[in-house]
Design an enzyme around this catalytic site. Structure first.
Site, mmCIF file in Angstrom:
data_model
loop_
_atom_site.group_PDB
_atom_site.id
_atom_site.type_symbol
_atom_site.label_atom_id
_atom_site.label_comp_id
_atom_site.label_asym_id
_atom_site.label_seq_id
_atom_site.Cartn_x
_atom_site.Cartn_y
_atom_site.Cartn_z
ATOM 1 N N ASP A 95 0.854 -1.187 0.000
ATOM 2 C CA ASP A 95 0.000 0.000 0.000
ATOM 3 C C ASP A 95 0.889 1.235 0.000
ATOM 4 O OD1 ASP A 95 -2.068 2.046 0.866
ATOM 5 O OD2 ASP A 95 -3.269 0.225 0.977
ATOM 6 N N GLU A 142 -14.370 -10.693 -6.315
ATOM 7 C CA GLU A 142 -14.731 -10.914 -4.914
ATOM 8 C C GLU A 142 -16.247 -10.811 -4.752
ATOM 9 O OE1 GLU A 142 -16.078 -8.511 -2.820
ATOM 10 O OE2 GLU A 142 -15.875 -6.721 -4.060
ATOM 11 N N ARG A 177 -19.536 -9.673 1.584
ATOM 12 C CA ARG A 177 -20.608 -8.908 2.211
ATOM 13 C C ARG A 177 -20.057 -8.292 3.486
ATOM 14 N NH1 ARG A 177 -24.635 -13.836 2.760
ATOM 15 N NH2 ARG A 177 -22.580 -14.798 3.098
ATOM 16 N N GLU A 178 -20.194 -6.987 3.616
ATOM 17 C CA GLU A 178 -19.714 -6.355 4.831
ATOM 18 C C GLU A 178 -20.430 -6.958 6.038
ATOM 19 O OE1 GLU A 178 -18.817 -2.244 5.105
ATOM 20 O OE2 GLU A 178 -18.953 -1.974 2.944
ATOM 21 N N PHE A 224 -33.344 -10.721 0.083
ATOM 22 C CA PHE A 224 -33.306 -9.448 -0.636
ATOM 23 C C PHE A 224 -34.679 -9.022 -1.147
ATOM 24 C CE2 PHE A 224 -28.908 -10.553 -0.496
ATOM 25 C CZ PHE A 224 -28.232 -9.347 -0.457
ATOM 26 N N LEU A 225 -35.742 -9.503 -0.501
ATOM 27 C CA LEU A 225 -37.099 -9.140 -0.900
ATOM 28 C C LEU A 225 -37.785 -8.341 0.204
ATOM 29 C CD1 LEU A 225 -38.851 -9.643 -3.441
ATOM 30 C CD2 LEU A 225 -39.934 -11.527 -2.205
ATOM 31 N N GLY A 259 -27.505 0.956 0.102
ATOM 32 C CA GLY A 259 -26.477 1.980 0.029
ATOM 33 C C GLY A 259 -25.127 1.302 0.029
ATOM 34 N N CYS A 286 -20.959 -0.544 -2.881
ATOM 35 C CA CYS A 286 -21.014 -1.520 -3.970
ATOM 36 C C CYS A 286 -22.249 -1.375 -4.853
ATOM 37 C CB CYS A 286 -20.957 -2.935 -3.404
ATOM 38 S SG CYS A 286 -19.291 -3.470 -3.028
ATOM 39 N N LYS A 299 -22.938 2.085 -6.885
ATOM 40 C CA LYS A 299 -21.952 2.422 -7.920
ATOM 41 C C LYS A 299 -21.815 1.309 -8.957
ATOM 42 C CE LYS A 299 -17.881 0.131 -6.666
ATOM 43 N NZ LYS A 299 -16.867 -0.548 -7.523
#
Length: 479
Positions: free
Chosen positions: A61, A183, A186-187, A284-285, A292, A295, A298
Site C-alpha cells: 500500500d 470478490e 458482504r460487509e 433481498f425481498l 447503500g 457496492c 456504484k
C-alpha cells in the site's frame, strides 16, 4: 462487494520502506507466497484470509500510516473477526506489509490486485485509475514471470487492457499474465465469505493459470466450494451482474411498497407470501429504506455506463428505475417523518437509530440512514444519531449532526424516533423502557415487532404498510 476504498500504488517513484515484519524475499518461485496490492477493506480481508489458509502474504500500500497500523495488527475499520486474523498472522510473521513495490516484486510471483474502483466524479462509470496505477507500479520491478490476479470490481474489458499494459511495462524476458478472480464479500461477513464462499470464479486465458489458482484455493475447494472457470470478460461481468440482480430484487420490493402505500396494503405480508415461491425466495425481498454502501449503487451505475460504451445501453435501461426507486425510499422516509411531526420538523427533536448503511459494519458510504438524518436536519430538526459501531465514522462524514453514545441518550425527550439501520441491538430494545417526548417510531426497515411496540404505547409507521396505532400498555400483574 468492495467496500472502504482500497489505496494503491501510484505511478511515481516507489517509497523505499522495508517489509514491516520478518518475511524474507523469495529467491525462487514459491506457490506458498502471495502479495496483495491495496490493503483497504478487500485487500486486508483477502491478505488475512490467505494467511489463515497457510500462505505467506505481503500486503502493498502507499499509505505508510495504514501499513504501520496493519503491521501492528490494527484495522482502520470494523469487520467482525478480521482484526483477530490480522493480529494473529502479523504476530506469527506470516502476514507483513510494505509501501515498496520492489519488495512485492521480489517476494512472490502471484499478485492479487485489490484496489478500489469508485464511481467517477464526472459520470456513472467506474474509476479504474487505481487498478491501472497498481499494475504500472509493480510490473517494471518484476524479475521473474508472474501472474497478476484482479479481484477489484471493474468494467468488462479492463483485464484485457491491463494485459496490454503489463506487456508493455514488463522488463525484457519477463512474461506477465493477467487473470481475474472477482470478490463477493458482504460487509459484516467478509471473513466467512472469503474462507467459506458460495463459489470461486476465475477468468483465465491459459490452463496453467487455472491450475495455479485451483491449487491456491485447494483448502477451500476441497471443502466443497464450487470452482467456476470462465474467460476474462465473463469473470469481470459476474460480480456486477450479481449486484445488479440483487439491487433489482430490492427495488422491486420497494416499488411494490409504493403501491401498497397507495392501496392500503401491507408489503411485509405481501413479500412474505410471494417469497414462499421457491422461484422467488425471501432473500433481498424486504421492502424498506433501500440499499447503500460502496457496492450496489456504484456497480449498477457502472454497469449501465459500460453497456452504453459497448452500444447496448437499452439492454440495461431498467437499472435507471432500480436506482430511482432506491433513492425515492429516502425521500419517502423523510416525508413520513414530517407527516408524523404534524407537517414540519422545524425545532423537533428526532432520534435516528442507525448510521451505517447496513448492520455489522461501520461503513457509512452512501448511507440511507445518514442521508435521511441530514435531510431532516436541513429542514430544521434537532437530530441525534446513535449507531453501535459507526458513530465515529459518521461524525467524520456528517460532523454537523448530533451523536449519542447510547440508544437511551438519543431517544430521551425525542418527538420522533427513526429506525434506519437494522442492528440486532435495535430489534431487541424494550420499547416500554424508552422515554421519548412522544411515542412515535418510523420503522424505515420494517424490522421492528410492531405489535410489541404498539403494546408499549407506541404508534408505528413503516414503509409500504398501514400505521399501527398505539395501544395502552398492560399494567403488570402484582403478586
Amino acid at each position: 462487494m468492495t467496500t472502504h476504498q482500497d489505496t494503491t500504488p501510484t505511478v511515481t517513484s516507489p517509497v523505499t520502506s522495508p517489509v514491516t515484519s520478518p518475511v524474507t524475499p523469495a529467491t525462487t518461485p514459491s506457490p506458498g507466497r502471495v502479495t496483495v496490492i491495496g490493503t483497504g477493506y478487500l485487500g486486508a480481508t483477502h491478505a488475512a484470509c490467505l494467511a489463515e489458509l497457510g500462505y505467506e502474504v505481503l500486503g502493498l500500500d502507499t499509505d505508510p500510516a495504514k501499513v504501520a497500523d496493519l503491521a501492528a495488527g490494527r484495522l482502520p475499520f470494523y469487520e467482525p473477526g478480521l482484526a483477530e486474523l490480522v493480529e494473529k498472522h502479523t504476530a506469527a510473521g506470516r502476514l507483513a506489509f510494505t509501501t515498496d513495490p520492489r519488495a512485492a516484486a521480489e517476494f512472490a510471483d502471484l499478485h492479487f490486485v485489490c484496489v478500489g474502483t469508485p464511481q467517477r466524479r464526472d459520470s456513472m462509470a467506474a474509476d479504474t485509475s487505481h487498478v491501472t496505477a497498481a499494475v504500472s507500479a509493480l510490473v517494471p520491478h518484476l524479475r521473474r514471470d508472474a501472474l497478476l490476479v484482479g479481484k477489484s470490481t471493474v468494467p468488462v474489458g479492463t483485464a484485457a487492457a491491463l494485459q496490454a499494459l503489463a506487456d508493455d511495462a514488463a522488463p525484457d524476458g519477463v512474461e506477465v499474465a493477467v487473470a481475474w478472480n472477482p470478490e463477493f464479500l458482504r460487509e459484516g461477513r467478509a471473513v466467512e465469505d472469503t474462507l467459506r464462499p458460495d463459489r470461486i470464479v476465475v477468468g483465465v486465458t491459459d490452463p496453467l493459470h487455472e491450475k495455479v489458482l485451483r491449487e491456491l484455493y485447494a483448502p477451500v475447494v476441497d471443502a466443497g466450494v464450487p470452482f467456476v472457470v470462465t474467460d476474462l470478460a465473463t469473470s469481470e461481468l459476474v460480480k456486477v451482474a450479481a449486484n445488479a440482480f440483487l439491487a433489482t430484487k430490492i427495488s422491486f420490493a420497494n416499488a411494490i411498497a409504493e403501491l401498497c402505500d397507495a392501496a392500503g396494503a401491507d408489503v411485509v405480508a405481501l413479500t412474505d407470501a410471494i417469497g414462499r415461491d421457491a422461484r422467488i425466495g425471501h432473500q433481498f425481498l424486504s421492502a424498506g429504506l433501500g440499499f447503500g454502501g460502496g457496492c450496489l449503487p456504484k456497480d449498477i451505475r457502472a454497469l449501465m455506463a459500460r453497456a452504453g460504451e459497448l452500444g447496448v445501453d437499452e439492454a440495461l435501461t431498467f437499472l435507471r428505475e432500480v436506482d430511482a426507486i432506491n433513492m425515492r425510499r429516502r425521500s419517502r422516509t423523510v416525508a413520513l417523518a414530517v407527516e408524523e411531526c404534524g407537517g414540519s420538523v422545524l425545532g423537533r427533536r428526532i432520534a435516528v437509530l442507525g448510521a451505517a448503511f447496513k448492520p455489522g459494519t461501520d461503513d457509512v458510504r452512501d448511507s440511507p440512514a445518514l442521508n435521511v438524518a441530514a435531510q431532516l436536519q436541513l429542514q430544521g430538526a434537532h437530530v441525534r444519531v446513535h449507531d453501535p459501531r459507526a458513530n465515529a465514522t459518521a461524525a467524520r462524514t456528517f460532523p454537523t449532526l448530533g451523536y449519542a453514545d447510547t440508544v437511551e441518550e438519543a431517544v430521551t425527550g425525542a418527538d420522533l424516533v427513526l429506525h434506519l439501520t437494522e442492528w440486532e441491538e435495535f430489534r431487541a430494545l424494550d420499547p416500554a423502557a424508552l422515554e421519548p417526548a412522544r411515542r412515535v417510531v418510523v420503522d424505515g426497515r420494517n424490522a421492528l415487532d410492531a405489535d410489541r411496540w404498539s403494546a408499549a404505547g407506541w404508534r408505528v409507521r413503516g414503509l409500504g404498510r398501514p400505521a399501527v396505532p398505539a395501544r395502552a400498555a398492560t399494567a403488570p400483574v402484582s403478586g
